[in-house]
Design a protein around this motif. Structure first.
Motif, PDB file in Angstrom:
ATOM      1  N   PRO A  51      -9.937 -21.502  26.494  1.00  0.00           N
ATOM      2  CA  PRO A  51      -9.481 -19.891  26.386  1.00  0.00           C
ATOM      3  C   PRO A  51     -10.453 -19.412  25.724  1.00  0.00           C
ATOM      4  O   PRO A  51     -11.302 -19.678  24.675  1.00  0.00           O
ATOM      5  CB  PRO A  51      -8.180 -19.740  25.637  1.00  0.00           C
ATOM      6  CG  PRO A  51      -7.806 -21.269  25.669  1.00  0.00           C
ATOM      7  CD  PRO A  51      -8.854 -22.229  25.589  1.00  0.00           C
ATOM      8  N   LEU A 113      -6.863 -20.675  30.589  1.00  0.00           N
ATOM      9  CA  LEU A 113      -5.860 -19.557  30.362  1.00  0.00           C
ATOM     10  C   LEU A 113      -5.453 -19.631  28.870  1.00  0.00           C
ATOM     11  O   LEU A 113      -5.240 -20.533  28.503  1.00  0.00           O
ATOM     12  CB  LEU A 113      -4.650 -19.925  31.417  1.00  0.00           C
ATOM     13  CG  LEU A 113      -3.344 -19.133  31.205  1.00  0.00           C
ATOM     14  CD1 LEU A 113      -3.796 -17.555  31.659  1.00  0.00           C
ATOM     15  CD2 LEU A 113      -2.306 -19.654  32.029  1.00  0.00           C
ATOM     16  N   GLU A 114      -5.319 -18.252  28.506  1.00  0.00           N
ATOM     17  CA  GLU A 114      -4.669 -17.983  27.148  1.00  0.00           C
ATOM     18  C   GLU A 114      -3.328 -18.275  27.111  1.00  0.00           C
ATOM     19  O   GLU A 114      -2.588 -17.812  28.141  1.00  0.00           O
ATOM     20  CB  GLU A 114      -4.987 -16.672  26.761  1.00  0.00           C
ATOM     21  CG  GLU A 114      -6.302 -16.257  26.377  1.00  0.00           C
ATOM     22  CD  GLU A 114      -6.921 -16.455  25.179  1.00  0.00           C
ATOM     23  OE1 GLU A 114      -6.086 -17.711  24.371  1.00  0.00           O
ATOM     24  OE2 GLU A 114      -7.797 -16.303  24.963  1.00  0.00           O
ATOM     25  N   SER A 115      -2.667 -19.376  26.321  1.00  0.00           N
ATOM     26  CA  SER A 115      -1.255 -19.735  26.318  1.00  0.00           C
ATOM     27  C   SER A 115      -0.756 -19.837  24.827  1.00  0.00           C
ATOM     28  O   SER A 115      -1.561 -20.527  24.148  1.00  0.00           O
ATOM     29  CB  SER A 115      -1.324 -21.041  27.031  1.00  0.00           C
ATOM     30  OG  SER A 115      -1.958 -22.162  26.766  1.00  0.00           O
ATOM     31  N   ARG A 158      -0.790 -23.555  36.642  1.00  0.00           N
ATOM     32  CA  ARG A 158      -0.986 -21.936  36.346  1.00  0.00           C
ATOM     33  C   ARG A 158      -2.514 -22.268  35.653  1.00  0.00           C
ATOM     34  O   ARG A 158      -3.309 -21.221  35.980  1.00  0.00           O
ATOM     35  CB  ARG A 158      -0.067 -21.338  35.212  1.00  0.00           C
ATOM     36  CG  ARG A 158       1.289 -21.363  35.882  1.00  0.00           C
ATOM     37  CD  ARG A 158       2.223 -20.778  35.021  1.00  0.00           C
ATOM     38  NE  ARG A 158       2.232 -19.275  34.433  1.00  0.00           N
ATOM     39  CZ  ARG A 158       1.576 -18.996  33.395  1.00  0.00           C
ATOM     40  NH1 ARG A 158       1.418 -19.898  32.445  1.00  0.00           N
ATOM     41  NH2 ARG A 158       1.603 -17.581  33.034  1.00  0.00           N
ATOM     42  N   ARG A 159      -2.755 -23.066  34.964  1.00  0.00           N
ATOM     43  CA  ARG A 159      -4.203 -23.132  34.494  1.00  0.00           C
ATOM     44  C   ARG A 159      -5.088 -23.347  35.316  1.00  0.00           C
ATOM     45  O   ARG A 159      -6.140 -22.740  35.379  1.00  0.00           O
ATOM     46  CB  ARG A 159      -4.141 -24.314  33.417  1.00  0.00           C
ATOM     47  CG  ARG A 159      -3.526 -24.136  32.109  1.00  0.00           C
ATOM     48  CD  ARG A 159      -3.572 -25.464  31.023  1.00  0.00           C
ATOM     49  NE  ARG A 159      -5.005 -25.520  30.991  1.00  0.00           N
ATOM     50  CZ  ARG A 159      -5.522 -26.704  31.198  1.00  0.00           C
ATOM     51  NH1 ARG A 159      -5.109 -27.669  31.978  1.00  0.00           N
ATOM     52  NH2 ARG A 159      -6.921 -26.963  31.117  1.00  0.00           N
ATOM     53  N   TRP A 162      -5.752 -20.141  37.336  1.00  0.00           N
ATOM     54  CA  TRP A 162      -6.608 -19.257  36.565  1.00  0.00           C
ATOM     55  C   TRP A 162      -7.874 -19.537  36.336  1.00  0.00           C
ATOM     56  O   TRP A 162      -8.640 -18.591  36.557  1.00  0.00           O
ATOM     57  CB  TRP A 162      -5.880 -19.103  34.972  1.00  0.00           C
ATOM     58  CG  TRP A 162      -6.647 -18.166  34.271  1.00  0.00           C
ATOM     59  CD1 TRP A 162      -7.757 -18.431  33.310  1.00  0.00           C
ATOM     60  CD2 TRP A 162      -6.310 -16.608  33.841  1.00  0.00           C
ATOM     61  NE1 TRP A 162      -8.119 -17.448  32.361  1.00  0.00           N
ATOM     62  CE2 TRP A 162      -7.556 -16.332  32.866  1.00  0.00           C
ATOM     63  CE3 TRP A 162      -5.347 -16.028  34.481  1.00  0.00           C
ATOM     64  CZ2 TRP A 162      -7.147 -15.017  32.692  1.00  0.00           C
ATOM     65  CZ3 TRP A 162      -5.222 -14.548  34.070  1.00  0.00           C
ATOM     66  CH2 TRP A 162      -6.226 -14.165  33.095  1.00  0.00           C
ATOM     67  N   GLU A 201       0.029 -14.327  35.947  1.00  0.00           N
ATOM     68  CA  GLU A 201       0.022 -13.422  34.910  1.00  0.00           C
ATOM     69  C   GLU A 201       0.054 -13.981  33.685  1.00  0.00           C
ATOM     70  O   GLU A 201       0.733 -14.799  33.185  1.00  0.00           O
ATOM     71  CB  GLU A 201       1.320 -12.179  34.983  1.00  0.00           C
ATOM     72  CG  GLU A 201       1.198 -11.302  35.871  1.00  0.00           C
ATOM     73  CD  GLU A 201       0.084 -10.493  35.877  1.00  0.00           C
ATOM     74  OE1 GLU A 201      -0.187  -9.830  34.951  1.00  0.00           O
ATOM     75  OE2 GLU A 201      -0.323  -9.946  37.153  1.00  0.00           O
ATOM     76  N   PRO A 202      -0.979 -13.631  32.703  1.00  0.00           N
ATOM     77  CA  PRO A 202      -0.981 -14.188  31.437  1.00  0.00           C
ATOM     78  C   PRO A 202      -0.105 -13.611  30.513  1.00  0.00           C
ATOM     79  O   PRO A 202       0.548 -12.514  30.654  1.00  0.00           O
ATOM     80  CB  PRO A 202      -2.468 -13.922  30.744  1.00  0.00           C
ATOM     81  CG  PRO A 202      -2.814 -12.541  31.499  1.00  0.00           C
ATOM     82  CD  PRO A 202      -2.081 -12.491  32.880  1.00  0.00           C
ATOM     83  N   GLU A 203       0.332 -14.476  29.682  1.00  0.00           N
ATOM     84  CA  GLU A 203       1.426 -14.048  28.512  1.00  0.00           C
ATOM     85  C   GLU A 203       0.624 -13.555  27.344  1.00  0.00           C
ATOM     86  O   GLU A 203      -0.264 -14.051  26.990  1.00  0.00           O
ATOM     87  CB  GLU A 203       2.156 -15.470  28.192  1.00  0.00           C
ATOM     88  CG  GLU A 203       2.813 -16.509  29.070  1.00  0.00           C
ATOM     89  CD  GLU A 203       3.526 -17.540  28.376  1.00  0.00           C
ATOM     90  OE1 GLU A 203       4.407 -17.126  27.493  1.00  0.00           O
ATOM     91  OE2 GLU A 203       3.256 -18.454  28.938  1.00  0.00           O
ATOM     92  N   TRP A 204       1.172 -12.474  26.895  1.00  0.00           N
ATOM     93  CA  TRP A 204       0.630 -11.664  25.924  1.00  0.00           C
ATOM     94  C   TRP A 204       1.039 -12.391  24.331  1.00  0.00           C
ATOM     95  O   TRP A 204       2.360 -12.555  24.348  1.00  0.00           O
ATOM     96  CB  TRP A 204       1.191 -10.209  25.875  1.00  0.00           C
ATOM     97  CG  TRP A 204       0.371  -9.448  24.899  1.00  0.00           C
ATOM     98  CD1 TRP A 204      -0.819  -8.937  24.996  1.00  0.00           C
ATOM     99  CD2 TRP A 204       0.698  -9.476  23.400  1.00  0.00           C
ATOM    100  NE1 TRP A 204      -1.159  -8.349  23.811  1.00  0.00           N
ATOM    101  CE2 TRP A 204      -0.224  -8.422  22.975  1.00  0.00           C
ATOM    102  CE3 TRP A 204       1.753  -9.806  22.891  1.00  0.00           C
ATOM    103  CZ2 TRP A 204      -0.257  -8.102  21.531  1.00  0.00           C
ATOM    104  CZ3 TRP A 204       2.040  -9.388  21.265  1.00  0.00           C
ATOM    105  CH2 TRP A 204       0.953  -8.805  20.761  1.00  0.00           C
TER     106      TRP A 204
END
Length: 626
Positions: A51, A113-115, A158-159, A162, A201-204
Motif C-alpha cells: 500500500p 489496497l490500503e486495508s 478486492r486487492r 484494486w 471502495e477503500p476502507e477509511w
C-alpha cells in the motif's frame, strides 16, 4: 523511445506496457531474478504489491540496508490487536527490486489496497532453485494449475481488482512497467485487468506506521533465507562476487564456517570432520532433500544430517552459525537512521515483542513459503553453574564406566588382537613352487621374480603359534603428564570385559551431566581374559619407568601370559621399548595407528566416567553421541 513491450499473448504480459514478474516471497533466487530483470530491460516504473502508506518508511528502511529492519502497521481496532509488517530483507524479491530501482533512479509505485487488517496467505511452492534452469514463464505456468481461485467476495479478490486498476492508471504515465508480485497473485491480477474489474471502495482508516530494528538473535524468524545465507547474498552484492548459486554453495560455506567455529571451541571434535565425512554428509543432505521433494535443503535437513553423521557438536555449531548475520550494524549511507537507537523488536513465530507495546500477533505483507516446525533433539553443553553444582556433589569413591562405550572398545581391542595374530602368522609365511594346490594363494612377487623360468609360486602360511592377551593403545606420543593427569586401573565387571589400565585427561574438567564426566584416553592397556593385578601406577616393580607410555607397556609386559604383546601407536616402538620387552622375555607386535580410521579412533578414545552404577539409568540422556 523504449522498445515496444512484449506481445499481449506473452504469458507474463498483463497489458501492452505491463510485464509481471511472479516471485516467491523470501527467496534469494527470486531476489536475484528480480534484480536481473530490472537491470536487463529499460523499465521506467516498478510496481510493488504494497500500500502507498508503506512507501516512505519502506524506502527509508531499504536505504538503511544491509542492516535489517521491519516496517510495522498497526491493525485497526477490531477482533485482532496486532500488526502487519514488511520485512526489509535483502533476500526479499520485492525489497531487492525496490533497492535496485532506487539505485537506478527508476520510479516506484506502491499499488496495493490500503486495508485495516491484512490477510496473508502462505503456501507450499516448488523450490525456486529451479529458476537456474527454467525460465520464469515456465516456472510460473507450471504452478498455475495448482493455484486455487480467490473468493470473489473476499479480501484477496478486492486487492486484485484494486491493483489491476492502479496498473491501468500507471500505463497513462509510463511506457514500460514491471510488476513484481507473488506467484499466487499474478494470474488473478491479470484476470482482473483483462476483464476490467471495477475497483472496490477503500476502507477509511488512519495508518499508524512504525519502523523497528530487529534483535539479531531472532532474525531467523523474520528472514526468508537463513541469516547466514542472507549475509552471503549481501557480501556478493557489496564485493561484486558471483551470488547466483549461493542457495547451494552458501550451504557448503556455512558448513565449513561451522567446522571452524567448532575448531575454536572443541578442536579435538573438529578433527573428526574430515573431507571424507563431509562427502558423506553432503550425500546424506542431498538424499534428505530429495525425500522431501526439494532441490535445496532446509535447516532441519542440514542439522539432522550433521547430527547423524558427525554428532551433536557439529549440529549445534551449524545451528548457531545459521543464525548469524554479519551485517547487522552496517549501513549503506554510513549513518544510522533515527529509529535505530530505539529498543529492538524481538521476532517469533507469528508473534513478536514490540518495543513499548508488548507481545502482539504479526502478519507479513510479503508472505512466502509456509513453515513446518519439526523437533530435533540436541544435547547442548551444560552451563557453567550446573557443572559447578555437579562437581560439588561428586563422590570420589564411587566411579564406574558407561556400558555402551565398554562394548565398543572391547570389540575393537579384540579386532586389534586378531590383526596382531595375523601379523605373527605372516612372519612365518614362505613360498613354494606350484604343484597340485594353490595353497594360500598365488605369490605374485615370487612368480614375477622367476618369470623367465616359467614357474608359478604359491604362498604357504602355517598356523600362528601362541596368542595375544595384552593390547596396548597409545593415542598420543609423547604423552604430556600435565595433560593426562587421570591414571587408574579398572577391573572387569564380568567375564566379557578386560582388565583396563589407562591414563587420560582429567574428567572433572568436563562434566556433561549430574554424575557424568567426560575424558579422553591418552593410552590404555587391555588384559583379556580379565585378571586381578596390582595397580600399575602404584606397582613398585614399575617404579623405574619414567614416562606414561613406558609404564603402560611395562604393565603389559609384566602381566601378559603370552610371549607377544600388541602395541598400537603412531610410530614404530623405539629401541628403549624393545629392550624393555626383551628384559621381560616378550616381543612387541606393532600396528600403526594410521591403519585405523581417524574418526573411529577419536570416537573410541573419548569415554565417560559415571559416579555410581545408578547413573547408568539416565546417562544416555546426557551423553552426546560422537
Amino acid at each position: 523511445m523504449p522498445p515496444e513491450p512484449s506481445d499481449r499473448t506473452e504469458v507474463l504480459a498483463i497489458g501492452p506496457k505491463i510485464r509481471a514478474l511472479p516471485i516467491i516471497h523470501g527467496s534469494g533466487d527470486c531476489a536475484i531474478r528480480a534484480r536481473e530483470e530490472l537491470l536487463a530491460h529499460p523499465y521506467d516504473c516498478l510496481a510493488v504489491p504494497l500500500p502507498p502508506s508503506f512507501r516512505g518508511d519502506v524506502e527509508e528502511a531499504v536505504d538503511a540496508l544491509p542492516s535489517i529492519s521491519v516496517v510495522l502497521q498497526r491493525d485497526a481496532e477490531g477482533e485482532t490487536d496486532g500488526f502487519t509488517y514488511v520485512p526489509v530483507d535483502p533476500c526479499q524479491p520485492v525489497v531487492a527490486a525496490i533497492r535496485t530501482a532506487m539505485g537506478e533512479r527508476i520510479a516506484r509505485a506502491f499499488v496495493d489496497l490500503e486495508s485495516p487488517r491484512f490477510e496473508g496467505r502462505t503456501g507450499y511452492y516448488p523450490d525456486p532453485y529451479a529458476l537456474k534452469r527454467v525460465r520464469v514463464e515456465g516456472f510460473a505456468s507450471a504452478i498455475l494449475p495448482g493455484l486455487p481461485p480467490p473468493d470473489p467476495e473476499g479480501s484477496q479478490a478486492r486487492r486484485h481488482a484494486w491493483m489491476a486498476n492502479r496498473l491501468r492508471e500507471l500505463e497513462d504515465r509510463h511506457e514500460s512497467i514491471l510488476f513484481v508480485c507473488s506467484i499466487t497473485d499474478w494470474p488473478w491480477v491479470r484476470d482482473a485487468y483483462q476483464r476490467r474489474a471495477e475497483a472496490p471502495e477503500p476502507e477509511w482508516f488512519l495508518p499508524q506506521m512504525r519502523t523497528c530494528r530487529v534483535d539479531p538473535k531472532t532474525l531467523i524468524f523474520l528472514l526468508g533465507e537463513l541469516p547466514y545465507i542472507t549475509g552471503l547474498y549481501e557480501r556478493g552484492r557489496r564485493e561484486l562476487t558471483p551470488d547466483d548459486n549461493l542457495s547451494v554453495d552458501g550451504v557448503k560455506e556455512m558448513l565449513l564456517a561451522s567446522r571452524e567455529r567448532l575448531r575454536k571451541d572443541r578442536p579435538k571434535v573438529a578433527r573428526r570432520i574430515t573431507p571424507q565425512l563431509l562427502s558423506v554428509y553432503f550425500r546424506y543432505v542431498r538424499n534428505l532433500s530429495l525425500v522431501e521433494r526439494r532441490l535445496t535443503p532446509d535447516l532441519y535437513s542440514l542439522v539432522m544430517a550433521a547430527k547423524q553423521t558427525a554428532g551433536d557438536d557439529l549440529a549445534l555449531a551449524l545451528g548457531e552459525t545459521a543464525r548469524e548475520y554479519p551485517y547487522h550494524e552496517a549501513f549503506d549511507r554510513g549513518e544510522r537512521p533515527w529509529w535505530w537507537d530505539e529498543p529492538p523488536l524481538r521476532m517469533g513465530d507469528g508473534r513478536a515483542e514490540v518495543p513499548s507495546w508488548g507481545t502482539a500477533a504479526m502478519t507479513s505483507r510479503l508472505p512466502g513459503q509456509a513453515i513446518a516446525w519439526r523437533s530435533c533433539e540436541l544435547r547442548p553443553r551444560p552451563p557453567e553453574p550446573d557443572q559447578k553444582k555437579w562437581k560439588q556433589r561428586w563422590d570420589p569413591y564411587g566411579m564406574c564406566s558407561y556400558p555402551p562405550e565398554d562394548q565398543r572398545i572391547e570389540s575393537f581391542q579384540r579386532h586389534v588382537a586378531d590383526q596382531a595374530r595375523a601379523i605373527l602368522g605372516a612372519d612365518l609365511a614362505r613360498s613354494e613352487k606350484f604343484t597340485t594346490s594353490v595353497r594360500d594363494g598365488i605369490d605374485i612377487r615370487e612368480t614375477l621374480r622367476n618369470w623367465h623360468k616359467g614357474d608359478l609360486y604359491v604362498k604357504v602360511i602355517p598356523p600362528s603359534r601362541g596368542s595375544i592377551d595384552a593390547v596396548v593403545f597409545l593415542f598420543d606420543v609423547p604423552a604430556d603428564p600435565k595433560v593426562y593427569v587421570h591414571r587408574a586401573t579398572w577391573f572387569a565387571e564380568h567375564a566379557e570385559e578386560s582388565t583396563l589400565a589407562f591414563f587420560a585427561t582429567d574428567p572433572m574438567q568436563n562434566l556433561v551431566g549430574p554424575g557424568i564426566a567426560q575424558a579422553e584416553y591418552g593410552g590404555a592397556l587391555f588384559l583379556y581374559p580379565p585378571r586381578l593385578i596390582p595397580d600399575i601406577w602404584e606397582d613398585p616393580r614399575l617404579r623405574r619407568l619414567d614416562t606414561l607410555e613406558e609404564r603402560l607397556i611395562g604393565g603389559a609386559l609384566l602381566h601378559s601370559k603370552e610371549r607377544h604383546v600388541a602395541l598400537v601407536c603412531p610410530k614404530p616402538p623405539p629401541a628403549s621399548w624393545r629392550r624393555l620387552a626383551r628384559r621381560h622375555g616378550r616381543k612387541l607386535v606393532h600396528l600403526p595407528l594410521r591403519k585405523f580410521s581417524g574418526q573411529l579412533l577419536e570416537r573410541l578414545r573419548t569415554f565417560h566416567v559415571l559416579n555410581g552404577k545408578h547413573v547408568r539409568s539416565y546417562a544416555a540422556d546426557f551423553i552426546r553421541e560422537m
